[in-house]
Design a protein around this motif. Structure first.
Motif, PDB file in Angstrom:
ATOM      1  N   GLN A  94       0.848  -1.202   0.000  1.00  0.00           N
ATOM      2  CA  GLN A  94       0.000   0.000   0.000  1.00  0.00           C
ATOM      3  C   GLN A  94       0.881   1.248   0.000  1.00  0.00           C
ATOM      4  O   GLN A  94       1.808   1.368   0.813  1.00  0.00           O
ATOM      5  N   ASN A 112      -2.720   8.825  -2.238  1.00  0.00           N
ATOM      6  CA  ASN A 112      -3.961   8.065  -2.266  1.00  0.00           C
ATOM      7  C   ASN A 112      -3.652   6.725  -1.612  1.00  0.00           C
ATOM      8  O   ASN A 112      -3.023   5.865  -2.217  1.00  0.00           O
ATOM      9  N   ASN A 123      -4.110   3.072  -3.071  1.00  0.00           N
ATOM     10  CA  ASN A 123      -3.285   2.646  -4.196  1.00  0.00           C
ATOM     11  C   ASN A 123      -2.464   1.442  -3.742  1.00  0.00           C
ATOM     12  O   ASN A 123      -1.627   1.551  -2.853  1.00  0.00           O
ATOM     13  N   ASN A 142      -1.656  -3.121 -10.506  1.00  0.00           N
ATOM     14  CA  ASN A 142      -1.953  -1.870  -9.800  1.00  0.00           C
ATOM     15  C   ASN A 142      -3.450  -1.806  -9.547  1.00  0.00           C
ATOM     16  O   ASN A 142      -4.250  -1.983 -10.476  1.00  0.00           O
ATOM     17  N   VAL A 174      -6.382   0.649  -7.693  1.00  0.00           N
ATOM     18  CA  VAL A 174      -6.711   1.944  -7.110  1.00  0.00           C
ATOM     19  C   VAL A 174      -8.186   1.928  -6.742  1.00  0.00           C
ATOM     20  O   VAL A 174      -9.045   1.613  -7.574  1.00  0.00           O
ATOM     21  N   CYS A 204       8.266   6.514  -4.480  1.00  0.00           N
ATOM     22  CA  CYS A 204       7.043   6.020  -3.849  1.00  0.00           C
ATOM     23  C   CYS A 204       7.425   4.996  -2.796  1.00  0.00           C
ATOM     24  O   CYS A 204       8.188   4.065  -3.076  1.00  0.00           O
ATOM     25  N   TYR A 211       6.011   2.214  -0.080  1.00  0.00           N
ATOM     26  CA  TYR A 211       4.891   1.323   0.185  1.00  0.00           C
ATOM     27  C   TYR A 211       5.155   0.540   1.462  1.00  0.00           C
ATOM     28  O   TYR A 211       6.306   0.291   1.817  1.00  0.00           O
TER      29      TYR A 211
END
Length: 129
Positions: free
Chosen positions: A24, A42, A45, A57, A59, A120, A122
């Motif tokens: 995530q 978000n 995601n 992916n 969303v 990014c 996660y």
């Protein structure tokens, strides 16, 4: 189970096992030369790396993409791997690309080009039993 540093797969089998699962998005940092800024995230995601070599992916609960992936060692010296999607690109010679690094339950994906980069971060989603 012991791991040998002289393996012919450059540690790929252990990193492949560690990346498999659902992740995530928790943080995103966009960098445009010369500034860097944290961006809104978000949290719905999700990236799901599957053991069959595909990444999905998701969303807001809806699958938006599915594509093959593979990993190649980098020469960056930081335990990162090139996250490859296109078989005809030599990622080690490119001016842009994507690297991946797994540290326990944290996955960092860094996409970069000549004057911009996106990082990014996660967190691994726990499997409910």
């Amino acid at each position: 189970m012991a791991l040998c540093g002289c393996s012919s797969d450059d540690g790929l089998s252990s990193v492949k096992k560690s990346v498999v699962g659902s992740w995530q998005l928790v943080e995103r940092i966009d960098g445009f030369y010369p500034s860097t800024q944290s961006m809104p995230v978000n949290t719905n995601n999700i990236m799901e790396f599957r053991s069959d070599g595909t990444v999905v992916n998701i969303v807001d609960g809806e699958q938006i993409s599915e594509m093959p992936y593979w990993l190649k060692p980098t020469n960056l010296g930081d335990d990162s791997y090139y996250l490859c999607y296109a078989p005809d690109i030599d990622y080690s010679q490119s001016t842009g690309g994507t690297t991946l690094r797994v540290e326990g339950d944290k996955l960092t994906i860094h996409s970069y080009g000549c004057f911009a980069s996106t990082i990014c971060v996660y967190r691994r989603l726990k499997v409910r039993s």
